[in-house]
Design an enzyme around this catalytic site. Sequence first.
Site, mmCIF file in Angstrom:
data_model
loop_
_atom_site.group_PDB
_atom_site.id
_atom_site.type_symbol
_atom_site.label_atom_id
_atom_site.label_comp_id
_atom_site.label_asym_id
_atom_site.label_seq_id
_atom_site.Cartn_x
_atom_site.Cartn_y
_atom_site.Cartn_z
ATOM 1 C CG ASP A 120 -2.000 -1.039 1.194
ATOM 2 O OD1 ASP A 120 -2.412 -1.431 0.077
ATOM 3 O OD2 ASP A 120 -2.456 -1.460 2.263
ATOM 4 C CG ASP A 139 -6.784 -1.164 -1.493
ATOM 5 O OD1 ASP A 139 -7.074 -2.372 -1.597
ATOM 6 O OD2 ASP A 139 -5.851 -0.755 -0.771
#
Length: 166
Positions: A120, A139
């Site tokens: 991330d 995401d």
Amino acid sequence: MNRNIFIVLLIAFNIAIDQITKVIVRANIEIREVIELIGDKFILTNVYNKGAFLGMGSDMNPTLRTIFLLILPTIVLGYVIYYIIKTKELDRLSLIAFCCIIGGGIANVFDRIVFGKVTDFFFIDLGGVFKTGIFNVADLSVTTGMLLLLFSGIFNTKKGKGLETP
């Protein structure tokens, strides 16, 4: 363009963009390094997430994590792929939405299989309620797909109201 080719290309595009950005981040940003793009409002960093969205489930035991973050999502993604290929009546917006969800889902499952964790790197803080956790392009694809599905459902419901028969 053939519908199934469109589906494959859109899913592959979502996976490719996500994986390319993760390769760039892993190669160029140290773990927990913070790069301010727009002050502290939009930053890049590099963190590894063993859990799901916002790290949920990262403290599960490995067996449960495998079931809930690898096996179950793979089964669900397989079913959704089957559903969109078989359901020819889907409007184009819903089809695009499902492809974004599938592409993002596959990209994160791929990371869990290959690396045991997901990379991330985006963080946004616009103050007040709009402050995200650290997320990635996959995401973003899943979230965009969900919003498109919601919009499509609202739009199609309003459009169909006048067509109902008693």
